[in-house]
Design a protein around this motif. Sequence first.
Motif, PDB file in Angstrom:
ATOM      1  N   GLU A 124      -3.593   8.507   4.830  1.00  0.00           N
ATOM      2  CA  GLU A 124      -4.587   9.018   3.879  1.00  0.00           C
ATOM      3  C   GLU A 124      -4.594   8.213   2.587  1.00  0.00           C
ATOM      4  O   GLU A 124      -3.554   7.768   2.104  1.00  0.00           O
ATOM      5  N   SER A 125      -5.785   8.049   2.042  1.00  0.00           N
ATOM      6  CA  SER A 125      -5.969   7.419   0.737  1.00  0.00           C
ATOM      7  C   SER A 125      -6.720   8.383  -0.155  1.00  0.00           C
ATOM      8  O   SER A 125      -7.652   9.068   0.303  1.00  0.00           O
ATOM      9  N   ASP A 126      -6.325   8.497  -1.412  1.00  0.00           N
ATOM     10  CA  ASP A 126      -7.070   9.339  -2.351  1.00  0.00           C
ATOM     11  C   ASP A 126      -7.171   8.654  -3.708  1.00  0.00           C
ATOM     12  O   ASP A 126      -6.431   7.737  -4.013  1.00  0.00           O
ATOM     13  N   GLY A 127      -8.130   9.082  -4.489  1.00  0.00           N
ATOM     14  CA  GLY A 127      -8.374   8.480  -5.805  1.00  0.00           C
ATOM     15  C   GLY A 127      -9.860   8.440  -6.098  1.00  0.00           C
ATOM     16  O   GLY A 127     -10.615   9.323  -5.688  1.00  0.00           O
ATOM     17  N   LEU A 143      -6.854  -0.352   7.418  1.00  0.00           N
ATOM     18  CA  LEU A 143      -7.444  -0.632   8.721  1.00  0.00           C
ATOM     19  C   LEU A 143      -7.064  -2.017   9.216  1.00  0.00           C
ATOM     20  O   LEU A 143      -6.761  -2.220  10.404  1.00  0.00           O
ATOM     21  N   ASP A 144      -7.067  -2.996   8.306  1.00  0.00           N
ATOM     22  CA  ASP A 144      -6.677  -4.356   8.682  1.00  0.00           C
ATOM     23  C   ASP A 144      -5.232  -4.393   9.176  1.00  0.00           C
ATOM     24  O   ASP A 144      -4.921  -5.047  10.189  1.00  0.00           O
ATOM     25  N   VAL A 145      -4.339  -3.696   8.459  1.00  0.00           N
ATOM     26  CA  VAL A 145      -2.925  -3.685   8.842  1.00  0.00           C
ATOM     27  C   VAL A 145      -2.736  -2.976  10.181  1.00  0.00           C
ATOM     28  O   VAL A 145      -2.029  -3.462  11.072  1.00  0.00           O
ATOM     29  N   ALA A 168     -12.122   3.338  -0.937  1.00  0.00           N
ATOM     30  CA  ALA A 168     -12.827   2.432  -0.026  1.00  0.00           C
ATOM     31  C   ALA A 168     -12.029   1.151   0.193  1.00  0.00           C
ATOM     32  O   ALA A 168     -11.882   0.671   1.332  1.00  0.00           O
ATOM     33  N   GLU A 169     -11.491   0.609  -0.886  1.00  0.00           N
ATOM     34  CA  GLU A 169     -10.718  -0.633  -0.781  1.00  0.00           C
ATOM     35  C   GLU A 169      -9.424  -0.407  -0.004  1.00  0.00           C
ATOM     36  O   GLU A 169      -9.058  -1.200   0.868  1.00  0.00           O
ATOM     37  N   GLU A 170      -8.715   0.700  -0.312  1.00  0.00           N
ATOM     38  CA  GLU A 170      -7.430   0.950   0.341  1.00  0.00           C
ATOM     39  C   GLU A 170      -7.610   1.254   1.825  1.00  0.00           C
ATOM     40  O   GLU A 170      -6.796   0.826   2.650  1.00  0.00           O
ATOM     41  N   ILE A 219       0.847  -1.190   0.000  1.00  0.00           N
ATOM     42  CA  ILE A 219       0.000   0.000   0.000  1.00  0.00           C
ATOM     43  C   ILE A 219       0.886   1.244   0.000  1.00  0.00           C
ATOM     44  O   ILE A 219       1.807   1.349   0.807  1.00  0.00           O
ATOM     45  N   ILE A 220       0.607   2.171  -0.904  1.00  0.00           N
ATOM     46  CA  ILE A 220       1.310   3.455  -0.911  1.00  0.00           C
ATOM     47  C   ILE A 220       0.280   4.531  -0.613  1.00  0.00           C
ATOM     48  O   ILE A 220      -0.419   5.026  -1.507  1.00  0.00           O
ATOM     49  N   PRO A 221       0.135   4.895   0.660  1.00  0.00           N
ATOM     50  CA  PRO A 221      -0.850   5.920   1.022  1.00  0.00           C
ATOM     51  C   PRO A 221      -0.501   7.269   0.403  1.00  0.00           C
ATOM     52  O   PRO A 221       0.666   7.547   0.083  1.00  0.00           O
ATOM     53  N   ALA A 222      -1.512   8.113   0.258  1.00  0.00           N
ATOM     54  CA  ALA A 222      -1.244   9.474  -0.208  1.00  0.00           C
ATOM     55  C   ALA A 222      -0.402  10.216   0.823  1.00  0.00           C
ATOM     56  O   ALA A 222       0.419  11.067   0.489  1.00  0.00           O
ATOM     57  N   GLY A 223      -0.604   9.888   2.096  1.00  0.00           N
ATOM     58  CA  GLY A 223       0.195  10.456   3.170  1.00  0.00           C
ATOM     59  C   GLY A 223       0.234   9.489   4.329  1.00  0.00           C
ATOM     60  O   GLY A 223      -0.747   8.782   4.592  1.00  0.00           O
ATOM     61  N   LEU A 224       1.383   9.418   4.997  1.00  0.00           N
ATOM     62  CA  LEU A 224       1.524   8.535   6.154  1.00  0.00           C
ATOM     63  C   LEU A 224       2.435   9.244   7.154  1.00  0.00           C
ATOM     64  O   LEU A 224       3.659   9.223   7.035  1.00  0.00           O
ATOM     65  N   GLU A 225       1.801   9.920   8.111  1.00  0.00           N
ATOM     66  CA  GLU A 225       2.510  10.785   9.047  1.00  0.00           C
ATOM     67  C   GLU A 225       2.409  10.240  10.465  1.00  0.00           C
ATOM     68  O   GLU A 225       1.470   9.513  10.804  1.00  0.00           O
ATOM     69  N   MET A 226       3.362  10.628  11.304  1.00  0.00           N
ATOM     70  CA  MET A 226       3.388  10.163  12.682  1.00  0.00           C
ATOM     71  C   MET A 226       3.696  11.315  13.625  1.00  0.00           C
ATOM     72  O   MET A 226       4.510  12.196  13.309  1.00  0.00           O
ATOM     73  N   MET A 227       3.036  11.331  14.771  1.00  0.00           N
ATOM     74  CA  MET A 227       3.311  12.305  15.830  1.00  0.00           C
ATOM     75  C   MET A 227       3.417  11.559  17.154  1.00  0.00           C
ATOM     76  O   MET A 227       2.631  10.641  17.409  1.00  0.00           O
ATOM     77  N   ASP A 228       4.392  11.954  17.980  1.00  0.00           N
ATOM     78  CA  ASP A 228       4.487  11.310  19.292  1.00  0.00           C
ATOM     79  C   ASP A 228       3.611  12.051  20.299  1.00  0.00           C
ATOM     80  O   ASP A 228       2.981  13.079  19.986  1.00  0.00           O
TER      81      ASP A 228
END
Length: 508
Positions: free
Chosen positions: A303-306, A319-321, A312-314, A268-277
Amino acid sequence: MNAPQELHTLTASDPAAAPAVDRAARQAQVVAALGAVLPPHALLYRREDTTPYECDGLTAYRQMPLVVALPETEAQVAAVLKACHAMDVPVVARGAGTGLSGGAMPHALGVTLSLAKFNRIVSMDATSRTATVQCGVRNLAISEAAAPLGLYYAPDPSSQIACTIGGNVAENSGGVHCLKYGLTLHNVLEVRGFTVEGEPITFGGRSLDAPGLDLLPAVVGSEGMLAVIFEVTVKLTPKPQVARCIMASFDDIRRAGDAVAAVIAAGIIPAGLEMMDKPMTAAVEDYVHAGYDLTAEAILLCESDGTPEEVAEEIERMLDVLTGCGATRVEVSKDEAQRMRFWSGRKNAFPASGRISPDYMCMDSTIPRKRLADILLAIQQMEIKYGLRCCNVFHAGDGNLHPLILFDSNDPDQLHRCELFGADILETSVALGGTVTGEHGVGVEKLASMCVQFSPEERAQMTALKLAFDPKGLLNPGKVIPTLHRCAEYGKMHVKKGLLPFPELERF
């Protein structure tokens, strides 16, 4: 390249190594020469006029420029460069001054070339999905202008409301959506500008391939050392039909870090994948009220976009991961307003940190995704070691860290410990298989750490490229590439011995 040649060619770039110069006499000479090619209001040299240019976003280090030039036409830019080259005067190009590594810090005996007045969108082509803009156009302004065409400019650094495309090219800026859509380099077709001699030069082309050597990747991220950027042709991306964002909470930093790697490993290549502590989450929640989980040790924004079907699928797959990796709470944005609210905290991390500390130093390094938890746990130990707090927010998907070290610049000892803390983060990143910078550049901030990451032979190759474009070493000297002398000294005065990595720079 042998050592004597490197030291000789870079002497002009190090004010401490240059022979003593009568600053007043030099200033008078430069003002007279530039006065012949610029109107009086476009030339600043009195202290009260040049003080605003003494630093960029890295305010811990400052230097008053000799002269500030504010050209208003393309011909004037070329004329300024030609005049400075004839006098062997260093030139530091400057855009909005939002950089965070000291890349636009002036040279004590040089000209700061402000390009802020060149803020015109030259053309926008919906058919080819490109825009040609002058270097002073703000990042966000490109997307605003392209919106009626159903297009936007994908790279979105947090400072996009203010930072300019010329600076983005110089630093190879990214942003929260760079994981899917790439950095500046991947979204630029052509860069037009001037050599140090004031001659026009073009890198790349408006087609997907251009004749001759492919030098576009050399100038993107070159931090103003190879050429002065004047005009950029960028790619525009169709606006996605829909975007949704997952906010996932974790009660353990390692689980959160492992979840990042697991998402990518799942294909999976999300549109964005950010982290905050947790400290950063608390700071931004108090500022923007985004609805973050204040009990979580770390929060991921995925985030997912398209198209609606793709998203919906992504989202379901992510969520499963995330739940499989131990997420304690997940929430999916229900509409665009909630999605923007999720992102508001991430986008406002820097100003939120400014509300809880007199000063902060934003670091920038990159590590392999699988080592995210290792570096965060190491930073926690560094907080104890240096007696300073650190809030962490970063582009987790591509391992680009942005630790914000909180300190008070009015306390010299705190600044000293902050410098040591920052260098420790950079060198630990290298030890974990990463690099000393991701998108903020080297500037002056990371010069010493470059000695740790790169061998003398590698630095010599960098110098050779620099000299091919700028034989006199006049463009943005003293930045990015450390001299052999500096690296030798850093080897003796290693930061772990408690000595400053930047002894020659003016401090608070």
